[in-house]
Design a protein around this motif. Structure first.
Motif, PDB file in Angstrom:
ATOM      1  N   THR A  15       0.843  -1.212   0.000  1.00  0.00           N
ATOM      2  CA  THR A  15       0.000   0.000   0.000  1.00  0.00           C
ATOM      3  C   THR A  15       0.873   1.255   0.000  1.00  0.00           C
ATOM      4  O   THR A  15       0.658   2.193  -0.756  1.00  0.00           O
ATOM      5  N   THR A  19       1.505   4.583  -2.818  1.00  0.00           N
ATOM      6  CA  THR A  19       1.464   6.017  -2.468  1.00  0.00           C
ATOM      7  C   THR A  19       2.775   6.699  -2.844  1.00  0.00           C
ATOM      8  O   THR A  19       2.791   7.786  -3.414  1.00  0.00           O
ATOM      9  N   GLU A  22       2.903   7.053  -6.615  1.00  0.00           N
ATOM     10  CA  GLU A  22       1.995   8.137  -7.073  1.00  0.00           C
ATOM     11  C   GLU A  22       2.594   9.509  -6.758  1.00  0.00           C
ATOM     12  O   GLU A  22       2.425  10.464  -7.490  1.00  0.00           O
ATOM     13  N   VAL A 234      -0.232   4.872   6.384  1.00  0.00           N
ATOM     14  CA  VAL A 234       0.536   5.458   5.272  1.00  0.00           C
ATOM     15  C   VAL A 234       0.725   6.951   5.524  1.00  0.00           C
ATOM     16  O   VAL A 234       1.829   7.490   5.376  1.00  0.00           O
TER      17      VAL A 234
END
Ligand code: 3Y8
Ligand code: NAP
Length: 246
Positions: A15, A19, A22, A234
């Protein structure tokens, strides 16, 4: 210039990798190379050990790593310990990205043990049908109780002969779901489950299934790892990456 080493191998690591990708972060994802075909990641990926804490410290310097996030599994104690020592030696900030341990709830029949060996002793002496959902690295200890039938769930089919005489092998890669695990346990007439307190969602299905089937779970507690800052989301990791001193 921020350059991140992400020690992966868990749902949380994957996960966080998405992030970071991105966000266009300069990051490297690291697998141990335990499985034949690990899930691909949206970051440049390296596979294999570093060669102990010293090897990791040398890697950090050679690769100009400015931050390390240890998002390995709570049972990957050697890796986590090496990361603490290597980051200390190289003067690189480290945080862990870790999910909380599971807690027993209403209807759960858990027996807490502190090690694989204790889990073996917790099994009955009369033959039972045991779902050993702990992967492949710790199976040998259960040879002390060969009288049971063991259902093993492994990521890859075993290459070497297994250390247990009565087994059924199910090769599957999580994350798993409760309906699938309930069906699996009923089909195999399971009487006991052995699990590591991994936390997270990827391995929790068997606990829901055990509760629904009113089956006992022998729960193995997490090994000790040296102190380091632990982040639980996160967002917290991303905030730490911009202010590691915080
Ligand atoms: C190589 C990477 C993602 C990560 C997914 C999580 C969830 C599915 C559930 C059961 C329990 C078990 C085991 C398990 C789960 C996630 C996560 C998790 C448990 C992969 C992966 C690697 C590994 C290594 C593997 C171990 C084994 C443990 C199977 C990839 C799929 C039992 C842990 O055959 C072997 O040698 C397997 C070894 C370490 C424990 C053991 O001691 O045998 N994980 N699992 C990582 C690397 O090379 O660095 O192949 O894609 C990752 C995942 N496994 O991105 O979605 O986050 O926990 N993994 C346990 O929790 O008890 C299965 O069957 O119910
Ligand atoms: P471990 O026992 O703590 O580590 C043994 C050695 O494997 C380490 O010393 C290191 O080798 C290498 N290693 C471990 N994780 C690594 C990584 N992410 N990148 C590079 N090298 C790594 O670890 P483990 O329990 O075997 O776990 C291995 C991998 O499976 C990890 O990615 C972990 O997140 C994942 N995983 C483990 C479990 C579990 O139950 N243990 C469950 C799910 C996922 P060197 O000393 O040579 O550097």
């Amino acid at each position: 210039m921020t350059r991140i080493l992400l020690l992966g191998g868990t749902t949380e690591a994957s996960t966080l990798a998405r992030t970071l990708a991105e966000a266009g972060a300069d990051a490297v994802f690291s697998y141990a190379g335990r499985t034949a075909k690990p899930v691909s990641q949206p970051l440049p990926t390296r596979v294999g050990g570093f060669g102990g804490a010293e090897g990791l410290a040398a890697y950090l310097v050679a690769e100009n790593i400015t931050h390390v996030v240890d998002a390995t599994h709570p049972f990957a104690a050697q890796m986590s310990s090496n990361a603490v020592h290597a980051c200390d030696a190289a003067g690189v900030p480290l945080c862990a990205f870790e999910r909380p341990a599971w807690q027993a709830g209403e209807g759960d029949q858990w027996l807490h043990t502190d090690s694989i060996e204790e889990a073996v002793s917790a099994l009955p002496d009369t033959p039972a049908r045991v779902f050993l959902a702990i992967g492949k690295q710790n199976l040998a200890a259960f040879a002390a109780k060969p009288q049971h039938h063991y259902l093993l769930r492994l990521v890859d089919a075993p290459e070497a002969p297994l250390p247990l005489p009565n087994t059924t092998v199910e090769t599957a890669r999580g994350p798993f779901d409760a309906a699938g695990d309930t069906d699996l346990m009923q089909r195999h007439g399971i009487t006991h489950i052995v699990a590591k307190n991994a936390g997270g969602a990827g391995a929790a299905a068997k606990l829901t299934a055990a509760r629904d089937l009113a089956l006992p779970v022998i729960m193995i507690g997490r090994p000790q790892v040296p102190e380091r800052p632990i982040k639980g989301s996160v967002a917290e990791v991303m905030a730490w990456l911009s202010h590691p001193a915080a």
